[in-house]
Design an enzyme around this catalytic site. Structure first.
Site, short mmCIF file in Angstrom:
data_model
loop_
_atom_site.label_atom_id
_atom_site.label_comp_id
_atom_site.label_asym_id
_atom_site.label_seq_id
_atom_site.Cartn_x
_atom_site.Cartn_y
_atom_site.Cartn_z
N GLY A 122 0.82 -1.23 -0.12
CA GLY A 122 0.06 -0.12 0.12
C GLY A 122 0.76 1.28 -0.14
CB CYS A 173 5.32 -4.12 -0.05
SG CYS A 173 6.13 -2.39 -0.18
CE1 TYR A 174 1.48 1.20 5.77
CE2 TYR A 174 -0.31 -0.22 5.53
CZ TYR A 174 0.35 0.56 6.26
OH TYR A 174 -0.41 1.36 7.23
CG HIS A 177 5.41 -5.67 -4.33
ND1 HIS A 177 4.02 -5.43 -3.95
CD2 HIS A 177 5.82 -4.34 -4.18
CE1 HIS A 177 3.89 -4.30 -3.27
NE2 HIS A 177 4.88 -3.72 -3.39
CD GLU A 236 2.42 -8.76 -4.91
OE1 GLU A 236 3.15 -9.58 -4.58
OE2 GLU A 236 2.12 -7.59 -4.57
CG ASP A 295 -17.41 -10.25 -18.72
OD1 ASP A 295 -16.82 -11.14 -19.37
OD2 ASP A 295 -17.14 -9.11 -18.50
CE LYS A 308 -13.37 -9.90 -20.49
NZ LYS A 308 -14.59 -9.35 -20.48
#
Ligand code: XMP
Length: 524
Positions: A63, A90-91, A181, A183, A238, A380
């Site tokens: 964040g 991180c944060y 990070h 990710e 969708d 998605k």
């Protein structure tokens, strides 16, 4: 906000969002491991929420804040008493240290942004199994503050030049915290950390599309009973997948309404209606409302005003046609998980709203309808996987996303029928070029925007004074971030020539090379 009910009793992982731009990517990495997770903003995570949600593990996202800031985002203290594994990023690491008795310091020369290398301290940790493939591992850092003293019980397992506590852990409590990070793409081995974390937490990895399909069908049947459902069909992936899934669950209790607002691409209405009529024997109303939409949009050039007008008209039209269905009690929507996150930020979540995406949110209250949103938990590409599972044609599933407001937001300035006709033709040539070159499936989304400017050109021996257009093509995983597609100069040159030769009204073609951020994918 109440949490989104999972259709079954899958083990759940809770991601507490502290406002990082890449929180969504954490969820993606976990879904890839067949782990069910949900993202919730820190300010929605209360003690009661935690009890109700009952996570099997928790991740604190990164964040933009500093733990020193007044009102700095914090998790409820009770999260540390749940007795479940926690991973701070991180944060999230700084928060964990701050809450558990460690210390965080301000930047002062120790900020790190971008690529860094972490070296192991030599102690073994299950979380790091198979991780240090060489004597140092590339990671992605993005921090100003840093941890200067770790909390009691923690040890250090990896360091980087500016983050002496790059990897920390307290294996006894199953608390782990990293400064980088894992990710993001630029931490090449990052997925391994998540894999190890969910294994340590005891997840079974049973979140598959086949299971999802069966559970969703059972949940729809239970929710709807023998009542009627209406579904707004846009022709996008969708709403189509939602319609087919619901149809499989309740058959003719479902009626679809396809609204042609005059802002569709060339041949789109026919394509969608034919696909549904040929492949699915479901009641479908094809509502031609071009005159209504284009009339109301006449003279409007402000992007948000356009969106508001279109959103409201959708509701009006839908309401009009829905009455034909009789006593429908439910409205089906193809709402996706990122839309849910987006709407969370509307109500005070940590990230900022950039534009008001079109949806038919006002409709249910007005009509006294309840919502059926079977894709609410999916991203998605997961919707595409579900579409394949349901047997939708591959060509349909692979279609690029198309926004609800349609060509209106690809026509900056005033919308006229003349401009829309030119735009449709140019777009068709551009997409044809992309298909001919075999690039369609490599690109997340491609389209033409017609610019509100005429330029001077020379064709043959004559002067032209026609519209300029911009080509847009981006790669993306989920539309949240995007990069422009690196076409060759040959491709761009050939496409520009074809558009100018084949589309009267355009005499200049430009290519938009803006990434998102700082741009957005659409022009408005
Ligand atoms: P932006 O322009 O916000 O778009 O970067 C991200 C993705 O969302 C689509 N988009 C919309 N989809 N209704 C939709 O259904 C909308 O109002 C809307 N606005 C943007 C856009 O096409 C891209 O895929």
């Amino acid at each position: 906000m109440t949490h989104i009910a999972s259709p079954s009793d899958h083990d759940r992982l809770l991601i507490i969002d502290f406002g990082s731009q890449v929180t969504q990517l954490i969820a993606r990495r976990l879904r890839e491991l067949n782990v069910f997770c949900e993202i919730h903003p820190f300010n929605a995570v209360t003690d009661e929420f935690l009890k109700d949600f009952s996570p099997k593990a928790v991740i604190f996202s990164g964040g933009p804040s500093s733990v020193f800031a007044e009102g700095a985002p914090m998790p409820p203290a009770s999260v540390f008493d749940l007795g479940v594994p926690i991973l701070g990023i991180c944060y999230g690491q700084q928060v964990m240290m701050h809450c558990l008795g460690g210390h965080v310091e301000r930047g002062h020369g120790t900020a790190e942004f971008g690529r860094a290398f972490v070296t192991p301290t030599g102690q073994s940790l299950d979380l790091l199994e198979g991780w240090f493939t060489t004597d140092r591992e590339q990671v992605w850092m993005s921090h100003g503050d840093h941890v200067s003293k770790i909390a009691p019980g923690f040890q250090v397992y990896g360091t980087s030049p500016n983050a002496p506590f790059a990897i920390t852990g307290d294996p006894a409590r199953n608390f782990y915290a990293v400064q980088f990070h894992p990710e993001v793409h630029h931490t090449p081995n990052g997925a391994r950390l998540y894999e190890n974390f969910v294994r340590l937490a005891g997840f079974k990895g049973d979140w598959t599309m086949r299971a999802y399909r069966e559970e969703a069908i059972a949940a729809i049947r239970e929710q709807v009973g023998d009542q009627k459902v209406i579904c707004g069909l846009s022709g996008g992936v969708d709403s189509s997948v939602a319609a087919v899934l619901i149809h499989e669950a309740i058959g003719d209790q479902l009626t679809c309404v396809f609204v042609d607002h005059g802002l569709l691409r060339k041949g789109e209405a026919e394509e969608v209606v034919t696909m549904f009529r040929d492949n699915y024997n479901m009641p479908l109303i094809h509502a031609d409302e071009q005159a209504l939409f284009l009339g109301e949009l006449d003279g409007v050039s402000d992007p948000e005003t356009k969106r508001r007008i279109i959103g409201k008209l959708f509701i009006d039209v839908f309401q009009k046609h829905a009455t034909a269905v009789g006593d429908a009690k439910f409205l089906a929507q193809g709402t996706l998980y990122p839309d849910v996150i987006e709407s969370v930020s509307f109500s005070g979540g940590p990230s900022v709203t950039i534009k008001s995406h079109h949806n038919v949110g006002g409709l249910p209250e007005k009509m006294g309808l309840k919502l059926v949103e079977p894709l609410r938990e999916l991203f998605k590409d997961e919707v595409r996987a579900l579409g394949r599972e349901l047997g939708l044609p591959a060509s349909f599933i692979g279609r690029h996303p198309f926004p609800g407001p349609g060509l209106a937001i690809r026509c900056p300035g005033e919308i006229t029928r003349e401009k829309l006709a030119i735009l449709r033709e140019a777009d068709a040539v551009y997409i044809d070029q992309i298909r001919r070159h075999g690039l369609y499936d490599e690109i997340w989304q491609a389209f033409v925007a017609i610019l509100p400017v005429r330029t001077v050109g020379v064709m043959g021996d004559g002067r032209t004074y026609d519209f300029a257009c911009a080509l847009r093509a981006v790669t993306s995983v989920d539309g949240m971030t995007a990069d422009y597609y690196p076409f060759t100069h040959e491709f761009l040159g050939e496409t520009a020539t074809r558009i100018i030769n084949e589309v009267p009204g355009i005499n200049r073609v430009t290519y938009d090379i803006t990434s998102k951020p700082p741009g957005t994918i659409e022009w408005e």
